[in-house]
Design an enzyme around this catalytic site. Structure first.
Site, PDB file in Angstrom:
ATOM      1  N   ARG A  51       0.784  -1.316   0.010  1.00  0.00           N
ATOM      2  CA  ARG A  51      -0.129   0.025   0.015  1.00  0.00           C
ATOM      3  C   ARG A  51       0.814   1.209  -0.020  1.00  0.00           C
ATOM      4  O   ARG A  51       0.484   2.205  -0.906  1.00  0.00           O
ATOM      5  CB  ARG A  51      -1.043  -0.131   1.262  1.00  0.00           C
ATOM      6  CG  ARG A  51      -2.217  -0.479   0.992  1.00  0.00           C
ATOM      7  CD  ARG A  51      -2.434  -1.247   2.577  1.00  0.00           C
ATOM      8  NE  ARG A  51      -1.477  -2.409   2.751  1.00  0.00           N
ATOM      9  CZ  ARG A  51      -1.650  -3.526   2.330  1.00  0.00           C
ATOM     10  NH1 ARG A  51      -2.837  -3.757   1.603  1.00  0.00           N
ATOM     11  NH2 ARG A  51      -0.705  -4.259   2.645  1.00  0.00           N
ATOM     12  N   THR A  52       2.089   1.174   0.822  1.00  0.00           N
ATOM     13  CA  THR A  52       2.407   2.684   1.055  1.00  0.00           C
ATOM     14  C   THR A  52       3.129   3.005  -0.214  1.00  0.00           C
ATOM     15  O   THR A  52       3.212   4.103  -0.816  1.00  0.00           O
ATOM     16  CB  THR A  52       3.506   2.649   2.236  1.00  0.00           C
ATOM     17  OG1 THR A  52       2.730   1.980   3.331  1.00  0.00           O
ATOM     18  CG2 THR A  52       4.093   3.914   2.530  1.00  0.00           C
ATOM     19  N   LYS A  80      25.457  -4.787  -1.909  1.00  0.00           N
ATOM     20  CA  LYS A  80      27.007  -5.001  -1.870  1.00  0.00           C
ATOM     21  C   LYS A  80      27.758  -4.223  -0.889  1.00  0.00           C
ATOM     22  O   LYS A  80      28.948  -3.974  -0.809  1.00  0.00           O
ATOM     23  CB  LYS A  80      27.447  -4.212  -3.346  1.00  0.00           C
ATOM     24  CG  LYS A  80      26.777  -4.741  -4.556  1.00  0.00           C
ATOM     25  CD  LYS A  80      27.213  -3.786  -5.761  1.00  0.00           C
ATOM     26  CE  LYS A  80      26.397  -3.943  -6.956  1.00  0.00           C
ATOM     27  NZ  LYS A  80      26.671  -2.813  -7.844  1.00  0.00           N
ATOM     28  N   ARG A 101      11.482   3.693   3.207  1.00  0.00           N
ATOM     29  CA  ARG A 101      10.984   2.753   4.323  1.00  0.00           C
ATOM     30  C   ARG A 101      12.334   1.949   4.579  1.00  0.00           C
ATOM     31  O   ARG A 101      13.040   1.574   3.885  1.00  0.00           O
ATOM     32  CB  ARG A 101       9.799   1.972   3.806  1.00  0.00           C
ATOM     33  CG  ARG A 101       9.613   0.653   4.849  1.00  0.00           C
ATOM     34  CD  ARG A 101       8.302   0.041   4.659  1.00  0.00           C
ATOM     35  NE  ARG A 101       7.161   0.434   4.847  1.00  0.00           N
ATOM     36  CZ  ARG A 101       6.219   0.112   4.800  1.00  0.00           C
ATOM     37  NH1 ARG A 101       5.996  -0.936   4.422  1.00  0.00           N
ATOM     38  NH2 ARG A 101       4.855   0.795   5.160  1.00  0.00           N
ATOM     39  N   HIS A 129       5.281   5.772  11.552  1.00  0.00           N
ATOM     40  CA  HIS A 129       4.665   5.657   9.954  1.00  0.00           C
ATOM     41  C   HIS A 129       3.748   6.849   9.833  1.00  0.00           C
ATOM     42  O   HIS A 129       2.547   6.770   9.845  1.00  0.00           O
ATOM     43  CB  HIS A 129       4.063   4.216  10.172  1.00  0.00           C
ATOM     44  CG  HIS A 129       3.621   3.865   8.600  1.00  0.00           C
ATOM     45  ND1 HIS A 129       3.641   4.583   7.479  1.00  0.00           N
ATOM     46  CD2 HIS A 129       3.366   2.674   8.172  1.00  0.00           C
ATOM     47  CE1 HIS A 129       3.636   4.071   6.370  1.00  0.00           C
ATOM     48  NE2 HIS A 129       3.078   2.834   6.893  1.00  0.00           N
TER      49      HIS A 129
HETATM   50  N1   CP Z   1      -0.104   0.048   5.810  1.00  0.00           N
HETATM   51  C1   CP Z   1       1.187  -0.478   5.495  1.00  0.00           C
HETATM   52  O1   CP Z   1       2.257   0.299   5.704  1.00  0.00           O
HETATM   53  O2   CP Z   1       1.045  -1.308   4.540  1.00  0.00           O
HETATM   54  P1   CP Z   1       2.352  -1.939   3.572  1.00  0.00           P
HETATM   55  O3   CP Z   1       3.232  -2.470   4.384  1.00  0.00           O
HETATM   56  O4   CP Z   1       1.699  -2.597   2.522  1.00  0.00           O
HETATM   57  O5   CP Z   1       3.151  -0.399   2.849  1.00  0.00           O
END
Ligand code: CP
Length: 313
Positions: A51-52, A80, A101, A129
């Site tokens: 999603r993110t 590497k 991320r 988040h």
């Molecule tokens: N909610 C969320 O962070 O989903 P993903 O891990 O799929 O990005």
């Protein structure tokens, strides 16, 4: 640090949160808007995501920008041995904004210290988040008509769940009452309970996911027990199935109750809940696109229209 970076939800004020939600409302009504013409955005995902990453990338595309990056660090030179510092400095040569991320807590904050390019934290370990929090707030507002004076029940992995940590921090502005449902191993960490204490926010801790707890909730925020955060997999096996929401458990709940989940889910929400009018997690994820369009524009210093709807009451 570039002041337009978004690493923690604490980087933005209550007023900025409200402003971003109003801009998200605008993008929901007008999703395709070529505000990013000529801009290039990097998505650097050192941890898996559906999603993110995809909603951030869709947001850039809908805004007319371009995306580079990787969804699997194994395909980047970090495999590497390139350091995060070098990766960030290199990518900064190419782009106007970095969305990242990383599995290490503090990685996004560190990235802001080695570049002037704005950084958006798309999740750093068990820490924060913030873009998820904006879309969670957007869902809460859309389903409740207010952000204020709500009973918010968080269930599952409250120790490692970065989404509940960020959401708790943002809700401090809106007089919530929290209920935390978790086993001893996955309780809400003390630093977040101390934050509640210092802000005068009431919270109650429960082991039982009881009818009384569900009956009092306006928002039921379910979370996945995150296998990837456990160093002891036997402990994961012990706690992974403790809390599952089934449709029958929603009988007697408040009419306005909505079930949220940042997703992905494993088994903590039975599929029979999906057909309930109280299930809102797929719509919640859809709202992520609009919230992230607003976040990207803020990061790039691009002004956007807002709708006149008030989110204050
Ligand atoms: N909610 C969320 O962070 O989903 P993903 O891990 O799929 O990005």
């Amino acid at each position: 640090m570039n002041k337009r970076s978004l690493v923690s939800i604490d980087d933005i004020s209550r007023e900025e949160i409200i402003d971003l939600l109003r801009r998200a409302q605008y993008f929901e009504a007008n999703p395709t808007h070529k505000l990013l013409d000529g801009k290039v955005v990097a998505t650097l995902f050192f941890e898996p995501s559906t999603r993110t990453r995809l909603s951030f990338e869709t947001a850039v595309n809908r805004l007319g920008g371009r995306v580079i990056g990787f969804s699997d660090a194994a395909t980047s030179s970090s495999s590497k041995g390139e350091t995060l510092k070098d990766t960030i400095k290199m990518v900064s040569n190419y782009v106007d904004l970095i969305i990242m991320r990383h599995y290490l807590e503090g990685a996004a904050r560190y990235a802001t210290e080695v570049t002037d390019v704005p950084i958006i934290n798309a999740g750093d370990g068990a820490n924060q988040h913030p873009s998820q929090t904006l879309l969670d707030l957007y869902s809460i507002y859309k389903t409740q008509g207010t952000l204020y004076d709500l009973n918010i029940t968080m269930v599952g992995d409250l120790k490692y769940g970065r989404t509940v940590h960020s959401l708790l921090m943002a809700m401090k502005y809106f007089r919530p009452t929290f209920h935390f449902v978790a086993c001893d191993e996955l309780r809400m960490p003390s630093q977040y309970k101390e934050l509640c204490d210092s802000c005068g926010i009431k919270y109650y801790e429960h082991h039982d996911f009881s009818a009384d707890v569900i009956g009092a909730a306006d928002i039921l925020y379910m979370t996945r027990v995150q296998r990837e955060r456990f160093s002891d997999l036997l402990e994961y096996e012990r706690v992974k199935n403790l809390y599952t929401l089934r449709r029958s458990m929603l009988e007697g709940s408040k009419p306005n109750l909505r079930v949220l989940h940042p997703l992905p889910r494993v088994n903590e929400i039975d599929q029979d809940v999906d057909e309930s009018e109280k299930a809102y997690y797929f719509e919640q994820a859809r709202g992520g696109l609009f919230a992230r369009q607003a976040i990207i524009c803020r990061a790039l210093g691009i002004d956007t229209p807002t709708l006149t709807t008030s989110i204050e009451s």
